[in-house]
Write a protein that holds these residues in place. Structure first.
Motif, PDB file in Angstrom:
ATOM      1  N   THR A   1       0.835   4.023  -2.962  1.00  0.00           N
ATOM      2  CA  THR A   1       0.481   5.401  -2.609  1.00  0.00           C
ATOM      3  C   THR A   1       1.565   6.375  -3.060  1.00  0.00           C
ATOM      4  O   THR A   1       1.271   7.421  -3.648  1.00  0.00           O
TER       5      THR A   1
ATOM      6  N   LEU B   1     -10.724   8.104  -1.796  1.00  0.00           N
ATOM      7  CA  LEU B   1     -10.480   9.331  -1.040  1.00  0.00           C
ATOM      8  C   LEU B   1      -9.076   9.865  -1.315  1.00  0.00           C
ATOM      9  O   LEU B   1      -8.882  11.078  -1.443  1.00  0.00           O
ATOM     10  N   ALA B   2      -8.101   8.967  -1.421  1.00  0.00           N
ATOM     11  CA  ALA B   2      -6.742   9.391  -1.768  1.00  0.00           C
ATOM     12  C   ALA B   2      -6.732  10.028  -3.155  1.00  0.00           C
ATOM     13  O   ALA B   2      -6.055  11.037  -3.393  1.00  0.00           O
TER      14      ALA B   2
ATOM     15  N   VAL C   1      -5.447   2.086  -4.254  1.00  0.00           N
ATOM     16  CA  VAL C   1      -5.305   2.674  -2.910  1.00  0.00           C
ATOM     17  C   VAL C   1      -6.706   2.872  -2.349  1.00  0.00           C
ATOM     18  O   VAL C   1      -7.247   1.990  -1.713  1.00  0.00           O
ATOM     19  N   ASN C   2      -7.327   4.020  -2.598  1.00  0.00           N
ATOM     20  CA  ASN C   2      -8.752   4.207  -2.313  1.00  0.00           C
ATOM     21  C   ASN C   2      -9.235   5.502  -2.946  1.00  0.00           C
ATOM     22  O   ASN C   2      -8.426   6.401  -3.222  1.00  0.00           O
TER      23      ASN C   2
ATOM     24  N   LEU D   1       0.837  -1.201   0.000  1.00  0.00           N
ATOM     25  CA  LEU D   1       0.000   0.000   0.000  1.00  0.00           C
ATOM     26  C   LEU D   1       0.871   1.250   0.000  1.00  0.00           C
ATOM     27  O   LEU D   1       0.567   2.233  -0.696  1.00  0.00           O
TER      28      LEU D   1
ATOM     29  N   TYR E   1      -6.940   5.536  -7.352  1.00  0.00           N
ATOM     30  CA  TYR E   1      -8.371   5.227  -7.273  1.00  0.00           C
ATOM     31  C   TYR E   1      -8.628   3.725  -7.121  1.00  0.00           C
ATOM     32  O   TYR E   1      -9.398   3.297  -6.255  1.00  0.00           O
TER      33      TYR E   1
ATOM     34  N   GLU F   1      -8.384   5.802   5.516  1.00  0.00           N
ATOM     35  CA  GLU F   1      -9.609   5.721   4.716  1.00  0.00           C
ATOM     36  C   GLU F   1     -10.708   6.625   5.261  1.00  0.00           C
ATOM     37  O   GLU F   1     -11.895   6.321   5.133  1.00  0.00           O
ATOM     38  N   GLN F   2     -10.301   7.722   5.872  1.00  0.00           N
ATOM     39  CA  GLN F   2     -11.256   8.702   6.391  1.00  0.00           C
ATOM     40  C   GLN F   2     -10.544  10.037   6.571  1.00  0.00           C
ATOM     41  O   GLN F   2      -9.328  10.086   6.731  1.00  0.00           O
TER      42      GLN F   2
ATOM     43  N   VAL G   1      -4.898   9.455   4.341  1.00  0.00           N
ATOM     44  CA  VAL G   1      -6.181   8.808   4.035  1.00  0.00           C
ATOM     45  C   VAL G   1      -5.992   7.482   3.306  1.00  0.00           C
ATOM     46  O   VAL G   1      -6.898   6.648   3.292  1.00  0.00           O
ATOM     47  N   ALA G   2      -4.808   7.281   2.696  1.00  0.00           N
ATOM     48  CA  ALA G   2      -4.534   5.985   2.066  1.00  0.00           C
ATOM     49  C   ALA G   2      -4.621   4.874   3.097  1.00  0.00           C
ATOM     50  O   ALA G   2      -5.073   3.763   2.799  1.00  0.00           O
ATOM     51  N   VAL G   3      -4.214   5.160   4.326  1.00  0.00           N
ATOM     52  CA  VAL G   3      -4.246   4.179   5.413  1.00  0.00           C
ATOM     53  C   VAL G   3      -5.536   4.291   6.214  1.00  0.00           C
ATOM     54  O   VAL G   3      -6.229   3.289   6.444  1.00  0.00           O
TER      55      VAL G   3
END
Length: 293
Positions: free
Chosen positions: A41, A107-108, A104-105, A37, A101, A155-156, A151-153
């Motif tokens: 990132t 939000l990142a 990672v997620n 991750l 996207y 997630e918020q 936020v990669a970790v």
């Protein structure tokens, strides 16, 4: 030729954003590093930042040819054509955003998008040429990489992410103005309305001191809210006290350029040490969400 394409992405900026992304990631990871991750990132963020830098080079060709430190850039000397640079920047951006996207997620990816839009459109295309507030606008894009890492970790987007966004934005101000004073003649030649050129060096030093204090106060909130331990607070305030000292010393310096170069370099060293320190100083908090992302 490889070097020309590499320098089109501004390696110095890439390295700085690489370090601050690490800082955000380390803070959220709290000592438990997910290596795949982390690598995804860092790669995704670096590619997006590189894309923004390529587009900045395209936009700033007319400015770059008037500044001594930029007049040998590949687009100014025509070593790389604008269409090729546009394709190059686009490919870097598409790959970077896709990595963030999908791997990672989302939000990142959102914060990478915010940083990109602010840097390319609000800063490079607009305020850099027209407004004394350009540095404030640009600071938003510079503050996004640590948030991407966080936020990669996590997630918020919680209080820690907000503190990072504000703190790193405040850091950008004296950091950028240090460069502007050191390269004062370049900015004057290019008619860029950055603070020391549009107002005065003295006013810039006053505002730099204010933002240094704001940066230190804001980053202390990571300790206050329980996101970082006492070692972080000691490190932050000890090094921060010296940055305040340098800021005050600037009012009595005999050579603004010599002082500004030292001031700028210290800002880089400070943020590097602080960002990497999160690997050892982050603690497990009880997150309080600002937004339910």
């Amino acid at each position: 030729m490889f070097k020309k394409y590499l320098f089109l992405t501004k390696p110095g900026i890439l390295f700085g954003n690489f370090i601050t992304t690490l800082g955000g990631f380390f803070l959220a990871a709290q000592g438990s590093i997910d290596l795949p991750l982390l690598l995804l990132t860092l790669l995704g963020t670096t590619l997006v930042v590189a894309s923004g830098c390529v587009f900045n080079n395209i936009i700033d060709q007319d400015i770059d040819q008037k500044m001594q430190r930029t007049q040998n850039r590949a687009l100014v000397t025509k070593a790389i054509s604008v269409p090729i640079a546009f394709i190059y920047g686009s490919v870097l951006g598409v790959i970077g955003f896709a990595l963030l996207y999908f791997l990672v997620n989302p939000l990142a990816c959102v914060f990478a998008g915010i940083g990109f839009i602010v840097y390319v459109f609000l800063y490079s295309l607009w305020t850099k040429r027209t407004s004394i507030h350009q540095t404030i606008i640009g600071s938003i894009s510079g503050a996004c990489p640590p948030v991407i890492g966080y936020v990669a970790v996590a997630e918020q987007f919680d209080y820690a992410a907000l503190i990072l966004l504000l703190g790193y934005a405040f850091w950008q101000m004296p950091h950028s103005w240090g460069i502007a004073i050191y390269r004062f003649q370049d900015y004057t030649n290019a008619n860029i309305p950055i603070l020391p050129v549009a107002r005065s060096v003295k006013r810039t030093k006053i505002e730099s001191l204010i933002y240094v204090i704001l940066f230190i106060l804001t980053m202390n909130l990571l300790y206050v809210f329980g996101y970082a331990n006492i070692c972080f607070a000691i490190t932050l305030n000890a090094i921060g006290a010296y940055w305040i000292y340098l800021s005050i010393k600037g009012f009595s310096t005999a050579d603004d350029q010599v002082w500004a170069k030292r001031y700028f370099l210290f800002s880089v060293q400070f943020i590097t040490v602080l960002s990497l320190s999160f690997l050892f100083t982050a603690v497990t908090p009880a997150p309080q969400l600002l937004f339910p992302f």
